[in-house]
Design an enzyme around this catalytic site. Structure first.
Site, PDB file in Angstrom:
ATOM      1  N   GLU A 110      22.756  87.411  91.403  1.00 45.32           N
ATOM      2  CA  GLU A 110      22.856  87.014  92.632  1.00 45.32           C
ATOM      3  C   GLU A 110      22.057  88.253  93.382  1.00 45.32           C
ATOM      4  O   GLU A 110      22.449  89.460  92.979  1.00 45.32           O
ATOM      5  CB  GLU A 110      24.114  86.521  93.292  1.00 45.32           C
ATOM      6  CG  GLU A 110      24.116  86.034  94.749  1.00 45.32           C
ATOM      7  CD  GLU A 110      25.291  85.682  95.247  1.00 45.32           C
ATOM      8  OE1 GLU A 110      26.012  84.780  94.430  1.00 45.32           O
ATOM      9  OE2 GLU A 110      25.784  85.954  96.168  1.00 45.32           O
ATOM     10  N   ASP A 112      21.752  89.322  97.434  1.00 46.57           N
ATOM     11  CA  ASP A 112      22.341  88.827  98.904  1.00 46.57           C
ATOM     12  C   ASP A 112      21.638  89.695  99.895  1.00 46.57           C
ATOM     13  O   ASP A 112      21.702  90.859  99.859  1.00 46.57           O
ATOM     14  CB  ASP A 112      23.914  89.216  98.667  1.00 46.57           C
ATOM     15  CG  ASP A 112      24.638  88.113  98.034  1.00 46.57           C
ATOM     16  OD1 ASP A 112      24.176  86.998  97.721  1.00 46.57           O
ATOM     17  OD2 ASP A 112      25.705  88.469  97.415  1.00 46.57           O
ATOM     18  N   GLU A 114      23.321  89.344 103.714  1.00 47.94           N
ATOM     19  CA  GLU A 114      24.235  88.465 104.799  1.00 47.94           C
ATOM     20  C   GLU A 114      24.136  89.340 105.932  1.00 47.94           C
ATOM     21  O   GLU A 114      24.594  90.600 105.833  1.00 47.94           O
ATOM     22  CB  GLU A 114      25.519  88.838 104.051  1.00 47.94           C
ATOM     23  CG  GLU A 114      25.689  87.766 102.826  1.00 47.94           C
ATOM     24  CD  GLU A 114      27.041  87.678 102.114  1.00 47.94           C
ATOM     25  OE1 GLU A 114      27.597  86.481 102.047  1.00 47.94           O
ATOM     26  OE2 GLU A 114      27.320  88.829 101.571  1.00 47.94           O
ATOM     27  N   ASN A 129      23.714  92.859  98.484  1.00 47.29           N
ATOM     28  CA  ASN A 129      24.523  93.024  97.197  1.00 47.29           C
ATOM     29  C   ASN A 129      23.703  92.532  96.044  1.00 47.29           C
ATOM     30  O   ASN A 129      22.963  91.828  96.102  1.00 47.29           O
ATOM     31  CB  ASN A 129      25.850  92.186  97.372  1.00 47.29           C
ATOM     32  CG  ASN A 129      26.773  92.726  96.529  1.00 47.29           C
ATOM     33  OD1 ASN A 129      26.612  93.540  95.524  1.00 47.29           O
ATOM     34  ND2 ASN A 129      28.126  92.077  96.334  1.00 47.29           N
ATOM     35  N   ARG A 290      37.252 103.308  96.139  1.00 46.58           N
ATOM     36  CA  ARG A 290      37.167 101.982  95.459  1.00 46.58           C
ATOM     37  C   ARG A 290      36.620 102.483  93.958  1.00 46.58           C
ATOM     38  O   ARG A 290      37.230 101.679  93.012  1.00 46.58           O
ATOM     39  CB  ARG A 290      36.028 101.299  96.018  1.00 46.58           C
ATOM     40  CG  ARG A 290      35.809  99.877  95.791  1.00 46.58           C
ATOM     41  CD  ARG A 290      35.112  98.962  96.892  1.00 46.58           C
ATOM     42  NE  ARG A 290      34.675  97.908  96.297  1.00 46.58           N
ATOM     43  CZ  ARG A 290      33.395  97.246  96.737  1.00 46.58           C
ATOM     44  NH1 ARG A 290      32.550  98.175  97.354  1.00 46.58           N
ATOM     45  NH2 ARG A 290      33.061  96.319  96.130  1.00 46.58           N
TER      46      ARG A 290
END
Ligand SMILES: *[C@@H]1O[C@H](CO)[C@@H](O)[C@H](O)[C@H]1NC(C)=O
Ligand SMILES: *[C@@H]1O[C@H](CO)[C@@H](O)[C@H](O)[C@H]1NC(C)=O
Length: 304
Positions: A110, A112, A114, A129, A290
């Site tokens: 995918e 992206d 957004e 992404n 993260r």
């Protein structure tokens, strides 16, 4: 029993279609329905304009009952794909307008865009992404250098064997290089559909729901036009097993797959540096909370 019968009939039916792939370019003056169809909230989709112009612009609306969205008729493998969008204006907090390419395989791919709305006068966020073979977690967030609700701007993808560019008008805002040499899967054989939708993302998009969607402003409308595809379309059912040979032929014989398109131009390098310096507000590559270890491809995401 009834369902079984239907399933058998469908199975026979699909096997009649042999998959095929072929160079695909949007017709001049294409209408929305030449290349796309509505895949949810069809009563929220509008076609402004009249006569010959109907279908050149599409409006997707969101209200407190549902959002809406569309999908391309075919999935595409490599190429240059884009369109112009004008986003929800005014108080758009909580709305998310997504525009993305996605595969149909199990090993999800995918790309992206957004757009996260904001309260009046505050900037939209553009989040991008990349998912390759099921692995995502590669968010970048930027502010735009213009108000994307004032006018139409072009958002597109250039996708070839060496790199994927995210384009805003004629500016590259992100690059994802083929890093198979580093053991990172690349998007290289799965055709992807083009999707867009508008939905209520207030829990997710507005700093954990800090700014609620103001439903007194509904419907929220995003507009689309100038659909522009220069790619290779994969026809027929069961694209998982599609014969994509033609798409590789097209790739290696077209401008988007030539040696020059496989590397960044000086202008693109300068654009990326400017974006990184002035507009990036989040980059997974620098999120040490993260990721204990910086993802390997990060060394290549921004020009040195
Ligand atoms: C949605 O909006 C309409 C019009 O403002 C309102 O009458 C209705 O109660 C709302 N529905 C919900 C579920 O909030
Ligand atoms: C909205 O604007 C505020 C203030 O400029 C900013 O902090 C925030 O990141 C923006 N975006 C969203 C989705 O809230």
């Amino acid at each position: 029993m009834g369902t079984m019968k239907v399933a058998v009939v469908l199975l026979c039916f699909t096997s009649v279609f042999l998959s095929a792939a072929q160079a695909y370019q949007t017709k001049k003056d294409a209408k929305f329905w030449d290349d796309f169809y509505v895949n949810f909230g069809d009563w929220q989709v509008g076609y402004p304009g009249s006569g010959e112009d109907t279908g050149k612009v599409v409006d997707l609306a969101l209200d407190n009952t549902t959002g809406s969205g569309f999908r391309s008729k075919y999935p595409y493998l490599y190429g240059h794909l884009g369109m112009k969008l004008k986003l929800v204006g005014g108080n758009s907090a909580g709305t998310v307008t997504s525009y993305y390419l996605a595969s149909v395989y199990e090993k999800w791919c995918e790309l992206d865009f957004e757009f996260l709305g904001n309260v009046s006068g505050e900037p939209y966020i553009l989040q991008t992404n990349v998912f390759a073979e099921g692995k995502g977690d590669r968010e970048q967030r930027i502010y735009l250098w213009f108000d994307p609700s004032e006018d139409y701007h072009y958002y597109g993808i250039l996708w070839n064997q060496d790199l994927i560019l995210f384009l805003v008008d004629d500016t590259v805002v992100r690059v994802f290089h083929n890093s198979k040499d580093l053991g990172i899967p690349y998007l290289e054989y799965q055709p992807m559909y083009v999707y867009s939708s508008i939905w209520n993302g207030e829990q997710w998009a507005t700093r954990g729901g800090a700014d609620k969607t103001d439903w007194s402003q509904q419907p929220f409308i995003a507009s689309y036009k100038d659909f522009d595809v220069d790619s290779c379309a994969v026809f027929g059912h069961g694209e998982e097993h599609a014969d994509t040979h033609e798409c590789y032929k097209k790739l290696y014989s077209s401008w988007y797959g030539d040696a020059e398109s496989g590397k960044l131009t000086q202008k693109q390098i300068d654009d990326l540096k400017r974006i990184q310096y002035n507009y990036v507000i989040y980059d997974y590559c620098t999120d040490t909370e993260r990721f204990e270890e910086t993802p390997k491809e990060c060394a290549r995401n921004w020009p040195q």
